[in-house]
Structure formats: structure tokens, C-alpha cells
Design an enzyme around this catalytic site. Structure first.
Site, PDB file in Angstrom:
ATOM      1  N   GLU A  43       0.874  -1.191  -0.244  1.00  0.00           N
ATOM      2  CA  GLU A  43      -0.048   0.225  -0.204  1.00  0.00           C
ATOM      3  C   GLU A  43       1.153   1.294  -0.145  1.00  0.00           C
ATOM      4  OE1 GLU A  43      -4.265   2.133   2.552  1.00  0.00           O
ATOM      5  OE2 GLU A  43      -2.154  -0.478   3.158  1.00  0.00           O
ATOM      6  N   LYS A 112      -9.495   2.231  -2.412  1.00  0.00           N
ATOM      7  CA  LYS A 112      -9.786   1.748  -1.269  1.00  0.00           C
ATOM      8  C   LYS A 112     -11.079   2.300  -0.870  1.00  0.00           C
ATOM      9  CE  LYS A 112      -7.576   0.751   3.340  1.00  0.00           C
ATOM     10  NZ  LYS A 112      -5.812   0.975   3.742  1.00  0.00           N
ATOM     11  N   CYS A 146      -5.383  -3.260   1.967  1.00  0.00           N
ATOM     12  CA  CYS A 146      -5.323  -3.594   3.498  1.00  0.00           C
ATOM     13  C   CYS A 146      -6.855  -3.782   4.121  1.00  0.00           C
ATOM     14  CB  CYS A 146      -4.344  -2.612   4.030  1.00  0.00           C
ATOM     15  SG  CYS A 146      -4.200  -2.218   5.514  1.00  0.00           S
TER      16      CYS A 146
END
Length: 264
Positions: A43, A112, A146
Site C-alpha cells: 500500500e 480503497k 489493506c
């Protein structure tokens, strides 16, 4: 045919895009020499994660200079590359990941959807597209980032959309290492897919990243696991094993969607 996948566990050089591109180039060379067709980075790899006020300065559009540089690396070494970066989208900034093919094409870009903690919520706008996919060497690849993988709904959505290999660049920190060791393998098993979970490592700002990157398999095993330091590890994504596992495991067949309305 199995897709040999390289996981680059590294925090690079936070704050220096130029240095991180050098780290990526060197890792891509090693990955290609080892027969990998795909390299997955963590990330926010191109800029660093704990960069605070530098987020707006270092953010770039999906087709910006960094994408061009990564495409050149992918073509030079003949493998696909997945990298994390801050994406500028007009006045908005997203925590994003982008997949570049071995021919240098931008084939998937994901923003995200679930932002973790005050830092991310201060600087980023969440994405609103839960399933982003691309086809790579006959394998359907999906993207999350994540915290996203910690929501079973996200991974199940990918399973229902046919994702074979889920790429999850991450910045997973102490004391949440159980996500890497326990949650990710369970997600792979319960939704019948491979998951490449690729972490940062070491201290960065207020965070301590724990490494433990892995390639989890649909049969519940971990095919490769990194330690806590800088490392490049490899695992095979095998369509034959995936097909056999899906035939044996009844989870997706035995679902009863009519009972799940209250979950939404």
C-alpha cells in the site's frame, strides 16, 4: 498454467518517489529473473504511507508520470506490476492501487473503499466501486487494499464476481498481525480464491509495520510467507488447484442469499 507471483515486502524510501521507483525496478528485475509474471507491492508504495502533509503534493492522477514510469519498468522486465499510490482525482485524493500489464497497459485501478484510522480519513476520500478486476494470463485478478480485506463482504463480493486471485497491498501495523496470520488465510478458504497480501515493514512515523506478507491459497494453506524485514518472496497461483478446491469446498454452492437481506 500457474502464475508465479512475487510479493515485494518493503517500505521503500518514504517521501521519495524517485527512490521507490528504483527499488521497484530492482525488485522487478529479480522477480522476472525468478520466473515471475506478476510483482505485487505494498500500500502507498510509491510515496510512503506515513507522509502526512506530503499526501497532496505527491498525489498523481492514475495516468500520471508515476504510471508511465511503472509501465516502463513492467515492459522492461516483462511482468505485470501492482503498486499502491495516492491518486489525485480532481479535488479529491484516493488511497489507490493500480495494475499495469507486462505490455505497459493500465488494466485496473482501485480506490480503497474502507479507510482505516484518523490519518486515512483526514487525507483520503473513500472509493465507491467495491469490485475492480482484470484478466491476467487467464486468471481473473481482483483488487482490494489493506483494511478492505478485513470485511468479509468485500471478499465474498469478489468471489461472486469470479475473482481467482485477490491482490491486497497493505500497510498492516502492530498489534494487528493476526490479520496477516489468521484472517487472510481464512478469507482465502471461505471465498475460494488466492489472496496475495503484501505488507510494508519496520517503523514509519507513528506506525510499526509488521511484514508477514503471504500468498494464501483456497485450500486454506499459506503458499509463501515473509518474515518481518525487507524481503521478496514467491508463490504459485495454480488454476488447477483452484478448480479442484472449488469443486471440493461447498461454501459458495451452499449459500442461501434469501436469508442474508438483513446483512445489508
Amino acid at each position: 498454467m500457474p502464475l508465479r507471483t512475487a510479493l515485494l515486502q518493503s517500505s521503500g524510501r518514504p517521501g521519495s518517489v524517485a527512490e521507490n521507483l528504483k527499488v521497484l525496478d530492482e525488485a522487478a528485475g529479480r522477480a522476472a529473473a525468478a520466473g515471475a509474471g506478476l510483482l505485487v507491492c505494498p500500500e502507498m508504495f510509491l510515496t510512503g504511507y506515513a507522509i502526512g502533509d506530503d499526501v497532496p503534493r505527491l498525489a498523481e492522477p492514475a495516468d500520471g508520470a508515476c504510471a508511465v514510469s511503472v509501465a516502463e519498468i513492467a515492459v522492461r522486465h516483462g511482468l505485470a506490476v501492482l503498486y499502491g499510490y495516492p491518486e489525485r482525482n480532481g479535488e479529491l485524493i484516493h488511497n489507490s492501487s493500480q495494475l499495469i500489464s507486462a505490455t505497459g497497459d493500465r488494466i485496473a485501478n482501485y480506490r480503497k473503499t474502507h479507510l482505516f484510522g484518523c490519518f486515512e480519513q483526514e487525507w483520503f476520500t473513500p472509493g465507491d466501486q467495491p469490485v475492480v478486476q482484470a484478466d491476467l494470463d487467464g486468471i481473473r485478478v481482483g483488487l482490494l487494499i489493506c483494511y478492505d480485506v478485513e470485511f468479509p463482504e468485500n471478499v465474498r463480493a469478489h468471489a461472486l464476481a469470479g475473482t481467482d486471485l485477490l491482490l491486497v497491498p497493505t500497510a498492516q501495523m502492530h498489534p494487528f498481525q493476526f490479520v496477516a496470520t489468521s484472517v487472510v488465510p481464512v478469507r482465502a478458504f471461505e471465498s475460494q480464491m488466492y489472496i496475495a497480501y503484501v505488507n510494508r515493514t519496520g517503523p514509519e512515523g507513528e506506525f510499526e509495520f509488521v511484514g508477514l506478507s503471504c500468498l494464501a491459497s483456497p485450500d486454506g494453506t499459506v503458499r509463501t510467507r515473509a518474515g518481518h524485514g525487507e524481503e521478496l518472496v514467491f508463490g504459485e497461483v495454480d488454476p488447477v488447484l483452484l478448480s479442484a478446491s472449488r469443486e471440493t469446498n461447498p461454501y459458495l454452492r451452499d449459500r442461501r442469499p434469501g436469508l442474508y437481506g438483513s446483512l445489508a
